[in-house]
Design an enzyme around this catalytic site. Structure first.
Site, PDB file in Angstrom:
ATOM      1  N   HIS A  69      29.251  -1.504  -3.267  1.00 46.56           N
ATOM      2  CA  HIS A  69      30.503  -1.302  -4.003  1.00 46.56           C
ATOM      3  C   HIS A  69      31.548  -0.584  -3.149  1.00 46.56           C
ATOM      4  O   HIS A  69      31.224   0.093  -2.164  1.00 46.56           O
ATOM      5  CB  HIS A  69      30.235  -0.479  -5.272  1.00 46.56           C
ATOM      6  CG  HIS A  69      29.671   0.881  -4.985  1.00 46.56           C
ATOM      7  ND1 HIS A  69      30.462   1.947  -4.617  1.00 46.56           N
ATOM      8  CD2 HIS A  69      28.400   1.339  -4.992  1.00 46.56           C
ATOM      9  CE1 HIS A  69      29.696   3.015  -4.398  1.00 46.56           C
ATOM     10  NE2 HIS A  69      28.441   2.673  -4.627  1.00 46.56           N
ATOM     11  N   GLU A 106      21.702   1.851  -8.600  1.00 47.85           N
ATOM     12  CA  GLU A 106      21.318   2.821  -7.575  1.00 47.85           C
ATOM     13  C   GLU A 106      20.057   3.560  -8.021  1.00 47.85           C
ATOM     14  O   GLU A 106      19.700   3.564  -9.205  1.00 47.85           O
ATOM     15  CB  GLU A 106      22.484   3.812  -7.361  1.00 47.85           C
ATOM     16  CG  GLU A 106      22.273   4.878  -6.296  1.00 47.85           C
ATOM     17  CD  GLU A 106      21.999   4.300  -4.922  1.00 47.85           C
ATOM     18  OE1 GLU A 106      20.851   3.874  -4.685  1.00 47.85           O
ATOM     19  OE2 GLU A 106      22.914   4.310  -4.070  1.00 47.85           O
TER      20      GLU A 106
END
Length: 218
Positions: A15, A88
């Protein structure tokens, strides 16, 4: 035994930048939006991939990844699939703290983390922490699963630094215990193929598309 020679291509993308990335504050499962630089990176990334054949676009369910992926989807004219397995790693009580604060507040757990204790437990926080091995065992089957479901296609998966680290290790056969001596950059393009159910690394850390955007602004 007959081998399957079908090659599935995966561009694995981290990202764009968040305010917490910029100040070295650990995010984990905490849901932080892109900052202005991250939004610029997402637009530059979309422009870089605009000319490529992409069949499937997938993102982690955290905002920073989904926002990055949505910028790609608009340019590639693709629907966005969301997969929470691509989140994550969860860092438990480390989440929301600066790296320097983690070292002060949780010296024992911080030392184990930095020392690559892959089964080390993390202090409890808003979310239950995962060991690195638990995290790895969540992420790699997710990546390979998308490849298995889309044989011969070209996929873009937008995820997180830890997810990219797991894929890099899997592709190169690196032990989970070895130090991370490779960079995982925001909005970087990292290319893999999957053949016979195995990840293979093609290129790592493509960021020329981000530099070019900076030069264009001068």
């Amino acid at each position: 035994m007959h081998k399957n020679n079908t090659i599935t291509r995966i561009a694995l993308i981290r990202h764009g930048e968040t305010a917490w990335n910029a100040e070295r504050r650990l995010q984990g499962h905490l849901d932080i939006d892109l900052n202005n630089e991250g939004r610029r990176q997402a637009v530059a990334l979309a422009a870089a991939l605009a000319g490529e054949q992409v069949d499937v676009l997938v993102s982690s369910d955290l905002a920073r990844a989904a926002q990055t992926a949505k910028a790609l989807g608009e340019v590639l004219h693709l629907p966005l699939f969301i997969d929470g397995r691509l989140r994550e790693r969860c860092y438990g009580g480390f989440e929301g703290l600066l790296y320097s604060e983690i070292a002060e507040r949780y010296p024992r757990e911080f030392a184990a983390w930095q020392g690559r204790d892959v089964d080390g437990t993390l202090p409890p926080g808003q979310n239950r922490g995962e060991s690195f091995r638990e995290f790895h065992d969540r992420v790699i089957p997710a990546i390979l699963g998308w490849a298995a479901d889309n044989p011969g296609k070209s996929l873009v998966l937008v995820a997180h630094g830890g997810v990219l680290e797991c894929a890099y290790r899997a592709a190169l056969g690196l032990s989970l215990e070895t130090p991370r001596d490779f960079k995982v950059l925001n909005a970087s393009i990292n290319r893999f193929i999957v053949q016979d159910g195995k990840l293979e690394l093609v290129s790592w850390g493509e960021v020329d598309h981000l530099q070019q955007a900076v030069l264009d602004d001068v």
